[in-house]
Design a protein around this motif. Structure first.
Motif, PDB file in Angstrom:
ATOM      1  N   PRO A   9       0.814  -1.226   0.000  1.00 43.23           N
ATOM      2  CA  PRO A   9       0.000   0.000   0.000  1.00 43.23           C
ATOM      3  C   PRO A   9       0.840   1.266   0.000  1.00 43.23           C
ATOM      4  CG  PRO A   9      -0.023  -1.009   2.173  1.00 43.23           C
ATOM      5  CD  PRO A   9       0.846  -1.883   1.313  1.00 43.23           C
ATOM      6  N   THR A  10       1.596   1.458  -1.075  1.00 41.77           N
ATOM      7  CA  THR A  10       2.485   2.615  -1.162  1.00 41.77           C
ATOM      8  C   THR A  10       1.950   3.677  -2.114  1.00 41.77           C
ATOM      9  OG1 THR A  10       3.739   1.442  -2.858  1.00 41.77           O
ATOM     10  CG2 THR A  10       4.545   1.273  -0.610  1.00 41.77           C
ATOM     11  N   SER A  11       1.139   3.276  -3.081  1.00 45.38           N
ATOM     12  CA  SER A  11       0.492   4.247  -3.979  1.00 45.38           C
ATOM     13  C   SER A  11      -0.677   3.535  -4.651  1.00 45.38           C
ATOM     14  CB  SER A  11       1.473   4.757  -5.035  1.00 45.38           C
ATOM     15  OG  SER A  11       1.904   3.696  -5.839  1.00 45.38           O
ATOM     16  N   ASP A  12      -1.529   4.310  -5.330  1.00 46.17           N
ATOM     17  CA  ASP A  12      -2.658   3.686  -6.028  1.00 46.17           C
ATOM     18  C   ASP A  12      -2.137   2.644  -7.021  1.00 46.17           C
ATOM     19  OD1 ASP A  12      -4.590   5.140  -4.733  1.00 46.17           O
ATOM     20  OD2 ASP A  12      -4.800   6.648  -6.308  1.00 46.17           O
ATOM     21  N   ASP A  41       2.527  -4.419   4.033  1.00 41.50           N
ATOM     22  CA  ASP A  41       2.750  -3.063   4.558  1.00 41.50           C
ATOM     23  C   ASP A  41       3.955  -2.983   5.495  1.00 41.50           C
ATOM     24  OD1 ASP A  41       1.686  -4.614   6.542  1.00 41.50           O
ATOM     25  OD2 ASP A  41       0.237  -3.145   7.252  1.00 41.50           O
ATOM     26  N   ARG A  48       1.586   4.367   2.867  1.00 46.55           N
ATOM     27  CA  ARG A  48       0.853   5.601   3.152  1.00 46.55           C
ATOM     28  C   ARG A  48      -0.547   5.277   3.626  1.00 46.55           C
ATOM     29  NH1 ARG A  48       0.142   9.344  -0.879  1.00 46.55           N
ATOM     30  NH2 ARG A  48       0.860   8.082  -2.625  1.00 46.55           N
ATOM     31  N   ILE A  51      -4.121   4.126   1.627  1.00 45.04           N
ATOM     32  CA  ILE A  51      -3.880   3.583   0.282  1.00 45.04           C
ATOM     33  C   ILE A  51      -4.416   2.156   0.155  1.00 45.04           C
ATOM     34  CG2 ILE A  51      -2.073   2.855  -1.332  1.00 45.04           C
ATOM     35  CD1 ILE A  51      -2.509   5.797  -1.454  1.00 45.04           C
ATOM     36  N   ARG A  54      -7.940   2.331  -0.739  1.00 42.45           N
ATOM     37  CA  ARG A  54      -8.144   2.782  -2.131  1.00 42.45           C
ATOM     38  C   ARG A  54      -7.841   1.653  -3.110  1.00 42.45           C
ATOM     39  NH1 ARG A  54      -7.790   8.580  -3.081  1.00 42.45           N
ATOM     40  NH2 ARG A  54      -6.796   8.143  -5.080  1.00 42.45           N
ATOM     41  N   GLN A  55      -6.787   0.903  -2.808  1.00 38.19           N
ATOM     42  CA  GLN A  55      -6.439  -0.220  -3.698  1.00 38.19           C
ATOM     43  C   GLN A  55      -7.578  -1.237  -3.739  1.00 38.19           C
ATOM     44  OE1 GLN A  55      -2.698  -1.588  -2.011  1.00 38.19           O
ATOM     45  NE2 GLN A  55      -1.503  -0.291  -3.391  1.00 38.19           N
ATOM     46  N   THR A 238      -3.869   5.196 -13.259  1.00 40.73           N
ATOM     47  CA  THR A 238      -4.606   4.580 -12.150  1.00 40.73           C
ATOM     48  C   THR A 238      -6.103   4.720 -12.425  1.00 40.73           C
ATOM     49  OG1 THR A 238      -4.781   6.616 -10.868  1.00 40.73           O
ATOM     50  CG2 THR A 238      -2.801   5.289 -10.518  1.00 40.73           C
TER      51      THR A 238
END
Ligand code: GLU
Length: 300
Positions: A9-12, A41, A48, A51, A54-55, A238
């Motif tokens: 979970p570091t970015s979309d 994680d 972040r 995230i 969101r994923q 994304t």
């Protein structure tokens, strides 16, 4: 068979990640087996907040669903401690730079540790420990391991003394991924082929921990028009970015399905429609060029 998808979970998630998740879902469903989710994680410097949610929402919007509760790596320290205690390890005081200078150029994207700290005496260890904290490496003594990948066939790699626990105390990816795949009963690992070079190490460690190594499916990455791996700087890659440009999840699903040869890019398809046409033996191995992704040479 049990499959899994294990995002960090570091970015979309970008379309390359989403395409790999789609293949993982299709492989598991085609075999009538569960697909597990794991949130990787452990890299606290890059993870972040928000995230992971969101994923999951993006995967859900595409119709990529999971069975059972998600496994969260940051809650798994006891299992990693237990695994570590059962392995032969030694402390390593080398810096990244020292290793880079002492080892040969990376092969398959994997730099192999030359064994500098393997045979230090107790006195040498005590002295080095006064200078800096140590990472812990597994003693593999340069063995090799062969894995089976459905797309790449048999892949043999040298297993070096890789890190299990970093000098800052963080659990290493290679330990966590193996301990967790065993705990989740995973016997088919579908992921991007940037990790193919790590598979022999991980399969070897799986055996050391008393389990059977999984079968692998290393899926080709998504690249730009120059063959560079897709990244955020490539613009709208994304689901939220694409939605802002008028392409909803259904449209992206069709484009990803088309890249796997399962439908036309403008088709109205559900994941179940794609599943009906899916044949695990015909997953393309070559990188897929995301149309419109251009290398931006002005980027830093
Ligand atoms: N968490 C890793 C990533 O997002 C994937 C690890 C794996 O599939 O083994 O790149």
């Amino acid at each position: 068979m049990t499959g899994r998808y294990a995002p960090s979970p570091t970015s979309d998630l970008h379309v390359g990640n989403l395409r790999t998740a789609m293949v993982a879902w299709l492989c598991a469903r085609a075999a009538g087996e569960p697909l597990r989710l794991r949130i990787e994680d452990l890299d606290t410097g890059r993870v972040r907040p928000g995230i992971a949610e969101r994923q999951l929402a993006d995967l859900d919007a595409l119709g990529i669903t999971f069975d059972g509760p998600a496994m969260i790596q940051s809650e798994r320290a006891d299992a990693y401690h237990e695994a570590l205690a059962s392995l032969q390890t030694y402390p390593c005081f080398c810096t990244r730079r020292e290793i880079a200078e002492a080892s040969s150029a990376p092969h398959d994207g994997v730099r192999r540790y030359p064994g500098t700290c393997r045979d230090l005496t107790d006195a040498e260890r005590a002295e080095r420990a006064r200078e800096r904290p140590a990472s812990l490496r597994v003693r593999a003594d340069g063995t090799t391991c062969t894995v089976y990948d459905r797309l790449h066939g048999e892949v043999t790699g040298v297993v070096d003394d890789f890190v299990l626990r970093r000098a800052d105390g963080a659990w290493a990816y290679n330990l966590a991924v193996v301990v967790d795949d065993i705990a989740q009963g995973v016997d088919e690992v579908v992921r991007g082929d940037d990790l193919l070079g790590s598979a022999p190490r991980q399969a070897w460690l799986t055996e050391r921990l008393g389990a059977e190594p999984p079968t692998y499916v290393h899926v080709g990455l998504v690249v730009d028009d120059e063959g560079t791996r897709l990244a955020k700087r490539h613009g709208a890659v994304t689901l939220p970015d694409l939605a802002a440009g008028g392409e909803d999840a259904g449209r992206v699903r069709a484009r990803l399905g088309a890249s796997l040869g399962l439908c036309d890019a403008d088709a109205e398809v559900s994941m179940d429609d794609l599943l009906e046409r899916f044949d695990p033996t015909t997953i393309p191995t070559e990188p897929w060029v995301w149309p419109g992704a251009r290398s931006d040479h002005s980027a830093p």
